[in-house]
Design an enzyme around this catalytic site. Structure first.
Site, PDB file in Angstrom:
ATOM      1  N   LYS A   1      37.242  58.264  70.286  1.00 10.73           N
ATOM      2  CA  LYS A   1      36.007  58.879  70.167  1.00 10.73           C
ATOM      3  C   LYS A   1      34.977  58.332  69.641  1.00 10.73           C
ATOM      4  CE  LYS A   1      34.827  63.346  67.946  1.00 10.73           C
ATOM      5  NZ  LYS A   1      35.095  64.689  67.238  1.00 10.73           N
TER       6      LYS A   1
ATOM      7  N   SER B   1      34.113  69.153  69.148  1.00  7.11           N
ATOM      8  CA  SER B   1      33.262  68.252  69.238  1.00  7.11           C
ATOM      9  C   SER B   1      33.896  66.975  70.252  1.00  7.11           C
ATOM     10  CB  SER B   1      32.639  67.422  68.079  1.00  7.11           C
ATOM     11  OG  SER B   1      33.792  67.093  67.345  1.00  7.11           O
TER      12      SER B   1
ATOM     13  N   SER C   1      37.549  70.736  66.321  1.00  8.54           N
ATOM     14  CA  SER C   1      37.262  69.906  67.117  1.00  8.54           C
ATOM     15  C   SER C   1      38.356  69.193  68.079  1.00  8.54           C
ATOM     16  CB  SER C   1      36.273  68.875  66.754  1.00  8.54           C
ATOM     17  OG  SER C   1      35.022  69.375  66.557  1.00  8.54           O
TER      18      SER C   1
END
Ligand code: GLN
Length: 494
Positions: free
Chosen positions: A79, A159, A183
């Site tokens: 990420k 997210s 998330s």
């Protein structure tokens, strides 16, 4: 040869050791999938193909000489929130334009020390604020799943939308992700993947771009419960650079998989039943309850009376911490600088241009709730509510509950632009109604794919555990996975 990108991490680990294929072959297969799919799905913001090949070759040498680490040769996506030395790290924000840190996050350092291979950086909501991956400066990520008979683009959740999509579309074997209010678990549920947010303090936050420091935790998204156990084992550690990381030995999570759940007490909180929740979510929950009963667990009703205050309290605590954390982006130290006639104007211009709408909204809310005169009414009150939420869970554990079963999300994936943040942010925030409680209480939570809705979209069930008892979540999660089966999207993107 079989399609190497279909393998689980556990299978690839064995195949690499048996010399059925090399890490370079495995890595090339994933690079091929990324090249074929990224245009349509937008999961990666940077692909580090050359670095991946170099790391894979080094892994092959280690495999040959018998020095293989626990993740030797396994290609992963990272990420964009994790600092990776000399590689794009922008939290998918314009304000960090061009930022390439001279340091590596502890979580990614742990992964590389165990032999993992980095494929690139994954798209996400800007500064991890969002539930649909539509706030990214790099554009939305598209969910590899579509409704049956439809070609509408759906969101992958957020997210960690890039992480979830990359795993579901086999653009990596597993991915790092972070979870401040949901998330990891919400995008996992939207894409038919497994995601675990460990206990606060289980993974070091050092080198993870901060959103809300008392809530942020790193964790993996993977194809199976076993793969997420393998990844978390490597990611977790105590770290002198993060004083909130905890010095408790990281257990062999994989050892919990396959263990019987006979006699375990599973709590069912009625407060996780929302008005207007689709009947399918309730049915899924009931199915999960039945699976666990069939496997010998004892299912009991529990009360979590403060659940309904979790989301409003979260939207005070998280923006408050964000407004403080994001003060450092001023055009001086990192990334973007937009000049002005003096330093104040330069700050203003940089922040006005560098932050997106949602990030600005959070900074405004956070500054407001922390300001003199409002602090007691909002921030302090939210902190008290947080204590009450934690107490609801403490009581359940005191009553002998081993884990709590709830739906992961109140709906399946929705269409891109269907829940526009600018028209109704609260509607978007409601996606996290079942996940924020876990962050507020600092507990571990896992989302496991449990079925498909009437349109053929994946739905997840969430298991919540005691502090540092991730093992029980893997143990119970495996029972759900065994009963539900695994879910793969039909390939339309290349
Ligand atoms: N969707 C929530 C938010 O926007 C949670 C995000 C997260 O967990 N990083 O704040």
């Amino acid at each position: 040869m079989t399609d190497l990108t279909k393998l689980t991490i556990a299978e690839a680990r064995d195949g690499l050791k048996n010399k059925d294929y090399t890490s370079l072959e495995l890595t090339e297969a994933f690079i091929g999938n990324i090249e074929a799919a990224n245009k349509a799905l937008n999961a990666y913001v940077t692909v580090t193909a050359d670095k991946a090949r170099d790391m894979a070759k080094a892994s092959d040498a280690k495999l040959a000489s018998g020095e293989a680490g626990a993740l030797e040769g396994i290609p992963l996506g990272i990420k964009d929130l994790f600092a990776t030395r000399d590689v794009h790290t922008q939290a998918c924000s314009h304000i960090l334009d061009g930022f390439k840190p001279p340091y590596e996050s502890t979580v990614t350092s742990n992964l590389w020390a165990d032999g993992a291979v980095m494929l690139g950086k994954l798209n996400m909501d800007e500064f991890a604020m969002g539930s649909s991956n539509e706030t990214s400066y790099y554009g939305p990520v598209i969910n590899p799943w579509r409704k049956q008979g439809s070609n509408q683009d759906l969101v992958p959740g957020g997210s960690s939308g890039g992480s979830a999509t990359a795993v579901a579309a086999r653009m990596c074997m597993g991915a790092t992700a972070t979870d401040t209010g949901g998330s990891i678990r919400q995008p996992a549920a939207f894409t038919g993947t497994v995601g675990i947010k460990p206990t606060y303090g289980r993974c070091s936050r050092w080198g993870v771009v901060a959103f809300a420091s008392s809530l942020d935790q790193a964790g993996p998204i993977a194809q199976t419960v076993r793969d997420s156990a393998i990844l978390l084992k490597s990611m977790a550690s105590v770290d002198p650079k993060d004083t909130t990381s905890v010095d408790i030995e990281v257990p062999d999570y994989e050892a919990a998989i396959g263990k019987s759940v006979k006699g375990l007490k599973i709590g069912i909180p009625a407060e996780y039943r929302m008005d207007g929740m689709p009947a399918e979510i309730e049915e899924l929950w009931q199915k999960g309850i039945q699976w666990l009963k069939d496997a010998g667990a004892e299912v009991v009703d529990i009360a979590m009376p403060h659940t309904k205050y979790a989301l409003p309290a979260y939207y005070i605590v998280a923006p408050a911490e964000a407004s403080s954390n994001l003060a450092r982006y001023d055009g001086v130290r990192y990334g973007l600088r937009v000049p002005g006639k003096d330093i104040v104007e330069m700050y203003e211009n940089t922040r006005a241009e560098g932050f997106g709408e949602e990030v600005k909204r959070r900074i405004l809310i956070g500054t407001y709730v922390l300001s003199a005169g409002y602090y007691d009414a909002y921030y302090l009150k939210a902190q008290k509510v947080r204590t009450l939420i934690k107490r609801d869970f403490d009581l359940a554990w005191q009553n002998g509950v081993d884990a709590i079963l709830t739906p992961a999300t109140p709906s399946a994936a929705f269409g891109v632009a269907d829940q526009a943040l600018h028209s109704d942010p609260v509607k978007m925030y409601l996606n996290d109604i079942f996940t924020v409680t876990v962050n507020m209480a600092g507990l571990p939570g896992i989302s496991v794919p449990a079925g498909l809705d009437k349109d053929g979209l994946p739905l997840g069930l969430q298991l919540i555990g005691k502090p540092f008892d991730e093992s029980t979540l893997f143990q119970v999660g495996q029972v759900i996975e065994d009963a539900a089966g695994s879910f793969q999207p039909e390939k339309w993107w290349s």
